[in-house]
Design a protein around this motif. Structure first.
Motif, PDB file in Angstrom:
ATOM      1  N   THR A 100      -2.586   0.996  -4.516  1.00  0.00           N
ATOM      2  CA  THR A 100      -1.998  -0.351  -4.531  1.00  0.00           C
ATOM      3  C   THR A 100      -2.004  -0.891  -5.950  1.00  0.00           C
ATOM      4  OG1 THR A 100      -1.986  -2.505  -3.423  1.00  0.00           O
ATOM      5  CG2 THR A 100      -4.120  -1.684  -4.158  1.00  0.00           C
TER       6      THR A 100
ATOM      7  N   ASP B 105      -8.890   2.151   6.222  1.00  0.00           N
ATOM      8  CA  ASP B 105      -9.652   0.965   5.846  1.00  0.00           C
ATOM      9  C   ASP B 105     -10.670   1.261   4.736  1.00  0.00           C
ATOM     10  OD1 ASP B 105      -9.866  -1.829   6.355  1.00  0.00           O
ATOM     11  OD2 ASP B 105     -11.844  -1.474   7.223  1.00  0.00           O
TER      12      ASP B 105
ATOM     13  N   ASP C 142      -4.800  -9.912   9.773  1.00  0.00           N
ATOM     14  CA  ASP C 142      -4.256 -10.438   8.521  1.00  0.00           C
ATOM     15  C   ASP C 142      -2.884  -9.868   8.186  1.00  0.00           C
ATOM     16  OD1 ASP C 142      -6.485 -12.000   8.087  1.00  0.00           O
ATOM     17  OD2 ASP C 142      -7.521 -10.481   6.890  1.00  0.00           O
ATOM     18  N   VAL C 143      -2.541  -8.731   8.795  1.00  0.00           N
ATOM     19  CA  VAL C 143      -1.303  -8.034   8.441  1.00  0.00           C
ATOM     20  C   VAL C 143      -0.134  -8.592   9.250  1.00  0.00           C
ATOM     21  CG1 VAL C 143      -0.112  -5.811   8.406  1.00  0.00           C
ATOM     22  CG2 VAL C 143      -2.524  -5.947   7.769  1.00  0.00           C
TER      23      VAL C 143
ATOM     24  N   LEU D 180      -2.997  -0.682  11.048  1.00  0.00           N
ATOM     25  CA  LEU D 180      -2.568  -1.909  10.380  1.00  0.00           C
ATOM     26  C   LEU D 180      -2.251  -3.008  11.378  1.00  0.00           C
ATOM     27  CD1 LEU D 180      -0.301  -0.408   7.580  1.00  0.00           C
ATOM     28  CD2 LEU D 180      -2.482  -1.573   7.272  1.00  0.00           C
TER      29      LEU D 180
ATOM     30  N   ARG E 104      -9.466  -0.058   1.129  1.00  0.00           N
ATOM     31  CA  ARG E 104      -9.718  -1.441   0.714  1.00  0.00           C
ATOM     32  C   ARG E 104     -11.162  -1.629   0.281  1.00  0.00           C
ATOM     33  NH1 ARG E 104      -8.451  -6.352   4.770  1.00  0.00           N
ATOM     34  NH2 ARG E 104      -9.235  -4.775   6.198  1.00  0.00           N
TER      35      ARG E 104
ATOM     36  N   ASP F 120      -5.099  -5.187  12.485  1.00  0.00           N
ATOM     37  CA  ASP F 120      -5.648  -6.110  11.488  1.00  0.00           C
ATOM     38  C   ASP F 120      -4.936  -7.444  11.625  1.00  0.00           C
ATOM     39  OD1 ASP F 120      -6.375  -7.547   9.187  1.00  0.00           O
ATOM     40  OD2 ASP F 120      -6.632  -5.704   8.026  1.00  0.00           O
TER      41      ASP F 120
ATOM     42  N   LEU G 295       0.871  -1.174   0.000  1.00  0.00           N
ATOM     43  CA  LEU G 295       0.000   0.000   0.000  1.00  0.00           C
ATOM     44  C   LEU G 295       0.903   1.217   0.000  1.00  0.00           C
ATOM     45  CD1 LEU G 295      -2.737  -0.806   2.707  1.00  0.00           C
ATOM     46  CD2 LEU G 295      -3.034  -0.847   0.221  1.00  0.00           C
TER      47      LEU G 295
ATOM     48  N   LEU H 218       0.253  -8.522   2.436  1.00  0.00           N
ATOM     49  CA  LEU H 218       0.806  -7.171   2.487  1.00  0.00           C
ATOM     50  C   LEU H 218       2.205  -7.218   3.090  1.00  0.00           C
ATOM     51  CD1 LEU H 218       0.130  -4.184   1.939  1.00  0.00           C
ATOM     52  CD2 LEU H 218      -0.643  -4.022   4.308  1.00  0.00           C
TER      53      LEU H 218
ATOM     54  N   LYS I  41      -7.408  -8.569  -0.362  1.00  0.00           N
ATOM     55  CA  LYS I  41      -6.977  -9.159   0.903  1.00  0.00           C
ATOM     56  C   LYS I  41      -5.598  -8.603   1.281  1.00  0.00           C
ATOM     57  CE  LYS I  41     -10.172 -12.379   1.882  1.00  0.00           C
ATOM     58  NZ  LYS I  41     -10.809 -12.538   3.198  1.00  0.00           N
ATOM     59  N   LEU I  42      -5.401  -8.352   2.577  1.00  0.00           N
ATOM     60  CA  LEU I  42      -4.133  -7.819   3.059  1.00  0.00           C
ATOM     61  C   LEU I  42      -3.226  -8.893   3.645  1.00  0.00           C
ATOM     62  CD1 LEU I  42      -5.262  -4.500   4.796  1.00  0.00           C
ATOM     63  CD2 LEU I  42      -4.552  -4.880   2.428  1.00  0.00           C
TER      64      LEU I  42
END
Length: 357
Positions: A53, A74, A119-120, A114, A77, A117, A38, A93, A89-90
């Protein structure tokens, strides 16, 4: 009846073990678009951020560069999802590119977002940019299909090699320094235009804001004082010499009564190339070169430390030297005031391996 109850309990247990949830995520390859970076810069309106991105396609199709102005990170996204037929999807990332103007205004809240999150990854690389990153991406993505992956591999290579060529900072390291006493974080700075993406030096932060950075020459001294105390190669143009495998061992002493910070730094390295006028086959010439190197290293180190004083930052965590057993520690604010006006003494010693065939 008892058998039926036992059977239902077993089914429930299996459901818990397999992570069943009423909110199912469809992570099939055909449905998602994992992004690897990002970029964040100031938006056109005051208080807005421009988030961009590059969507790496799963199928054989052209890559797409997405960009949008948002108030909250956010939102980016969500708006990308409205433009693209796969869900962004991150989970992959790996890089966050931050424009210099945004960095000067403060990035802690951005990074905290971030970090919350799940997922990060905490190994997300942070980079400060000077220039037009969008122009670079749009120009190069036509020539280099795996541009985003190439940038990621570059940071991964220098982090793993620990060669001191460039500063590499991940999101976890940055926030750890933000919340640690006597410790200011730093991030690499890259200069970017349509055709180039080049390392500029290290950016130093105070209170979560970019205060300034090193130039390429000062950066060599920072690499030798920080982290791994190692440079694979050090170019010293004024002395017409190139040194290899330069290592340092530094000792720091803070004298509160004399308002002085002293450094003793022992260097070792070998001569890789020499273009000067000295005859290095003579031992006397070697001694002369060592004296010149020690003077050069002292001058460069003092220049870097004075830069820290001007910026009111302490990326080397020198303030930790003020902590004494059975005494009240100095506050971070008091330490910065002390450090800003402290007298600096630097003594350098160089152990040099001569040029050999």
């Amino acid at each position: 009846m008892r058998a039926l109850t036992s059977f239902m309990l077993i089914l429930s247990s299996i459901g818990l073990l397999t992570g069943c949830s009423p909110f199912a995520n469809d992570n099939t390859v055909e449905e998602i678009a994992p992004v690897t970076f990002l970029s964040v810069e100031a938006g056109e309106e005051k208080g807005k951020l421009k988030v961009s991105t590059l969507v790496p396609p799963i199928m054989k199709e052209d890559k797409q560069f997405f960009s949008t102005d948002v108030t909250l990170l956010d939102q980016g996204r969500r708006r990308f999802n409205l433009k693209y037929y796969r869900e962004i999807k991150l989970g992959q990332l790996r890089m966050l590119f931050i424009d210099e103007k945004v960095a000067r205004n403060g990035i802690v809240s951005l990074i905290d977002t971030l970090l919350t999150d799940p997922d990060v990854s905490p190994r997300l690389y942070l980079v400060v940019l000077k220039g037009d990153f969008e122009a670079f991406i749009k120009n190069r993505m036509q020539q280099q299909k795996d541009l985003d992956y190439y940038l990621y591999r570059m940071f991964k290579h220098y982090e793993k090699g620990q060669q001191g060529e460039i500063t590499v900072t991940n999101i976890h390291e940055f926030m750890e320094k933000v919340y640690s006493p006597y410790s200011d974080p730093f991030i690499p700075i890259f200069k970017v235009d349509k055709d180039h993406f080049s390392y500029e030096g290290t950016g130093f932060f105070g209170n979560g804001k970019l205060k300034g950075g090193s130039d390429k020459n000062q950066d060599q001294f920072f690499q030798l004082l920080n982290n791994y105390h190692f440079l694979n190669n050090m170019i010293i143009t004024p002395l017409d010499v190139s040194l290899g495998e330069v290592r340092s061992r530094a000792t720091t002493h803070v004298n509160l009564h004399e308002h002085t910070v002293s450094f003793k730094i022992h260097y070792s390295g070998r001569i890789d190339e020499y273009r000067g006028n000295k005859d290095l086959d003579r031992q006397a010439s070697i001694y002369e070169l060592v004296d010149e190197l020690e003077g050069y290293m002292e001058e460069g180190t003092v220049s870097l430390l004075k830069k820290f004083q001007e910026l009111k930052v302490d990326p080397l965590e020198i303030g930790g030297q003020t902590m004494r057993p059975a005494s009240k520690p100095m506050s971070e604010e008091d330490w910065i005031k002390f450090w800003q006006s402290a007298k600096i003494k630097v003594d350098c010693y160089f152990e040099l391996e001569p040029l050999s065939i």
